[in-house]
Design an enzyme around this catalytic site. Structure first.
Site, PDB file in Angstrom:
ATOM      1  N   ASP A  21     -21.145  32.468  19.464  1.00  0.00           N
ATOM      2  CA  ASP A  21     -21.295  31.966  18.089  1.00  0.00           C
ATOM      3  C   ASP A  21     -22.316  32.812  17.333  1.00  0.00           C
ATOM      4  O   ASP A  21     -23.417  32.356  17.027  1.00  0.00           O
ATOM      5  CB  ASP A  21     -21.751  30.490  18.190  1.00  0.00           C
ATOM      6  CG  ASP A  21     -21.883  29.819  16.837  1.00  0.00           C
ATOM      7  OD1 ASP A  21     -21.306  30.321  15.859  1.00  0.00           O
ATOM      8  OD2 ASP A  21     -22.581  28.783  16.772  1.00  0.00           O
TER       9      ASP A  21
ATOM     10  N   SER B  33       0.883  -1.178   0.000  1.00  0.00           N
ATOM     11  CA  SER B  33       0.000   0.000   0.000  1.00  0.00           C
ATOM     12  C   SER B  33       0.911   1.215   0.000  1.00  0.00           C
ATOM     13  O   SER B  33       1.129   1.830   1.018  1.00  0.00           O
ATOM     14  CB  SER B  33      -0.899  -0.002   1.231  1.00  0.00           C
ATOM     15  OG  SER B  33      -0.152  -0.309   2.380  1.00  0.00           O
TER      16      SER B  33
ATOM     17  N   ILE C 127      14.468   0.662   5.337  1.00  0.00           N
ATOM     18  CA  ILE C 127      14.043   1.893   4.645  1.00  0.00           C
ATOM     19  C   ILE C 127      15.214   2.874   4.708  1.00  0.00           C
ATOM     20  O   ILE C 127      15.786   3.111   5.778  1.00  0.00           O
ATOM     21  CB  ILE C 127      12.719   2.480   5.217  1.00  0.00           C
ATOM     22  CG1 ILE C 127      12.292   3.700   4.408  1.00  0.00           C
ATOM     23  CG2 ILE C 127      12.804   2.794   6.704  1.00  0.00           C
ATOM     24  CD1 ILE C 127      10.829   4.065   4.539  1.00  0.00           C
TER      25      ILE C 127
ATOM     26  N   TYR D 291      -5.942  -9.767   5.984  1.00  0.00           N
ATOM     27  CA  TYR D 291      -5.489 -10.601   4.868  1.00  0.00           C
ATOM     28  C   TYR D 291      -6.464 -11.741   4.551  1.00  0.00           C
ATOM     29  O   TYR D 291      -6.324 -12.407   3.530  1.00  0.00           O
ATOM     30  CB  TYR D 291      -4.120 -11.211   5.215  1.00  0.00           C
ATOM     31  CG  TYR D 291      -2.948 -10.279   4.985  1.00  0.00           C
ATOM     32  CD1 TYR D 291      -2.806  -9.110   5.705  1.00  0.00           C
ATOM     33  CD2 TYR D 291      -1.973 -10.578   4.035  1.00  0.00           C
ATOM     34  CE1 TYR D 291      -1.733  -8.257   5.510  1.00  0.00           C
ATOM     35  CE2 TYR D 291      -0.891  -9.726   3.817  1.00  0.00           C
ATOM     36  CZ  TYR D 291      -0.781  -8.574   4.565  1.00  0.00           C
ATOM     37  OH  TYR D 291       0.276  -7.734   4.353  1.00  0.00           O
TER      38      TYR D 291
HETATM   39  C1  SPV Z   1     -21.200  24.445  14.576  1.00  0.00           C
HETATM   40  O1  SPV Z   1     -20.543  23.481  14.977  1.00  0.00           O
HETATM   41  O2  SPV Z   1     -20.826  25.606  14.702  1.00  0.00           O
HETATM   42  C2  SPV Z   1     -22.491  24.228  13.897  1.00  0.00           C
HETATM   43  C3  SPV Z   1     -23.271  23.031  14.211  1.00  0.00           C
HETATM   44  O3  SPV Z   1     -22.883  25.073  13.151  1.00  0.00           O
HETATM   45  S1  SPV Z   1     -24.391  23.457  15.445  1.00  0.00           S
HETATM   46  O4  SPV Z   1     -23.624  23.962  16.591  1.00  0.00           O
HETATM   47  O5  SPV Z   1     -25.127  22.261  15.798  1.00  0.00           O
HETATM   48  O6  SPV Z   1     -25.274  24.486  14.936  1.00  0.00           O
HETATM   49 MG    MG Z   2     -21.925  26.926  13.308  1.00  0.00          MG
END
Ligand code: SPV
Ligand code: MG
Length: 441
Positions: free
Chosen positions: A214, A10, A124, A76
């Site tokens: 966020d 591989s 190697i 395998y």
């Molecule tokens: C994030 O991880 O920022 C997302 C997913 O947008 S959630 O938090 O579920 O909205």
């Molecule tokens: Mg998000």
């Protein structure tokens, strides 16, 4: 009768160590060389830089190789049952770690009919190590990394054969260190290897790790800075959480930057105004964008792309905002029509029923557009169950951040209580390991 000798490869490049194995094999009989399938190679090692046919051709032309066969799995067993070689030949450095069980299974199987495992000293050269490092470095380059998600999707939903992989698994990362953990962690279970296929740059976790909410407050320059840190030390494809994408005029610029950096996909959600995290649901005010407006955004982004590699993934918030399955489906078909390369369907229910209902209904009409799920709240569901309903990419969206926060808080509390760092020490990574964690170049 001439003996049959089997050796499996591989690799993307042939070096002295491989030639040595073939030379030794030839002394024992007729050499059949196995070529590890892409899916198996991806599971335990890394993404190949050559196509499977190129790798097979490369092995077939080595002097001493009589025939090549595909080894579909890391184990395998299947291939050995089929060709029943007198000897299997392998380098001698595989009787520890995750390979231990694979080797043992092979020896047991050979014993059943009198076959033998021959182990030759693993060799190697410095030159070969250098070439291997160069290949890994290449995999970090935008032109290789960017297309990797599409390449993986071809394994998950091939046009004319059964899937080689059930789903693509993406894990949340937010720094060079978390990137490295996801890049390098490989586990073995029941003679199969598992590792993550891709990385998710969550807006929630990227923001949280900067101590911010966020709400699209962390700007794109800063988000790209996080991604650059991750890209510097990893090779896996990156899916970026693009929030709402903001104004179309801004989104198209950002999409160009993502594509140029080597990100593989952006997921953009059909909300507008002040973005709030989806898992807050209707506890906060969240507004879904009109279908036509969001289609325009998808379409504008598709129009600025310069490669066929980069994917615009449309994220539907109808279930989050309790607008119902029908609204989600209408939007999904409209977004695909507008050019979306994949659909992410989100839910904040504890069970996956509405996700399954959506995927089943979507798949009745559309078998080719990839589906993405983020099982944060409905976390009992398995990857296989999601795959059975037509999901192709599963994103574990926040778990590395969620483990880090309580772990760090625990240390802080412990030292505050003890007025020294002795009590916590046995729970910490030893300094020696910390110092050698990262290889120097
Ligand atoms: C994030 O991880 O920022 C997302 C997913 O947008 S959630 O938090 O579920 O909205
Ligand atoms: Mg998000």
């Amino acid at each position: 009768m001439e003996k049959i000798v089997y050796a499996c490869f591989s690799t993307d490049i042939i070096h002295e160590g491989h030639l040595n194995i073939i030379r030794e094999a030839k002394k024992l009989g007729r050499v059949i060389a196995g070529v590890m399938s892409d899916a198996a190679m991806i599971s335990y090692y890394r993404f190949p830089t050559k196509t499977f046919s190129e790798r097979r051709e490369m092995i077939a032309t080595i002097e001493g190789v009589s025939e090549t066969v595909v080894q579909e799995e890391v184990s395998y067993s299947k291939v050995i049952e089929k060709i029943r070689p007198d000897f299997v030949i392998h380098g001698d450095r595989w009787n520890t770690g995750p390979w231990y069980n694979i080797r043992k299974e092979l020896i047991d199987l050979l014993e059943t009919y009198g076959g033998k495992l021959v182990e030759v000293p693993y060799t190697i050269s410095q030159e070969a190590i250098k070439s291997d490092r160069r290949i890994i470095a290449k995999l970090m380059m935008p032109e290789f990394r960017r297309k990797r998600l599409r390449q993986l999707l071809n394994l998950v939903m091939p046009v004319s054969s059964t899937p080689f992989l059930p789903v693509i698994k993406a894990m949340e990362v937010h720094s060079g260190l978390t990137g490295l953990i996801v890049e390098k962690t490989i586990v073995e279970k029941d003679n199969r290897f598992y590792q993550f296929d891709a990385m998710w740059i969550s807006s929630l976790c990227d923001s949280l790790n900067k101590g911010k909410p966020d709400i699209e407050l962390v700007d794109m320059t800063s988000r790209f800075r996080t991604i650059e840190d991750i890209m510097e030390v990893t090779t896996k494809p990156i899916i970026m959480d693009g929030d709402t994408g903001g104004l179309i005029e801004h989104f198209v610029y950002n999409v160009r930057t993502m594509e140029r950096l080597g990100i593989s996909a952006v997921i953009v959600e059909d909300k507008m105004g002040l973005k709030r995290n989806s898992l807050l649901g209707n506890e906060v005010e969240q507004t879904q964008a009109p279908i036509q407006d969001f289609c325009k955004k998808i379409n504008a982004a598709k129009n600025v792309l310069l490669t066929d590699d980069f994917m615009i993934i449309a994220r539907i918030e109808s279930l989050i905002l309790e607008k119902g399955l029908n609204d989600a489906l209408i939007r999904a078909f409209a977004y695909v029509e507008a050019g979306a390369d994949a659909i992410m369907i989100h839910s904040r229910k504890k069970v996956p029923d509405e996700i399954f209902a959506f995927c089943d209904a979507f798949r009745l009409q559309n078998k080719i557009t990839p589906l993405v799920a983020v099982p944060t709240t409905f976390n009992e569901v398995t990857e296989d169950e999601l795959a059975a309903h037509g999901v192709n990419i599963v994103i574990y969206a926040n778990q590395l951040t969620r483990i880090a926060f309580p772990a760090m808080q625990h240390v802080v509390e412990n030292i505050l209580m003890s007025h020294r760092a002795k009590e916590i020490d046995s729970e910490l990574m030893p300094i020696k390991e910390v110092l050698t964690l990262i290889d120097e170049f």
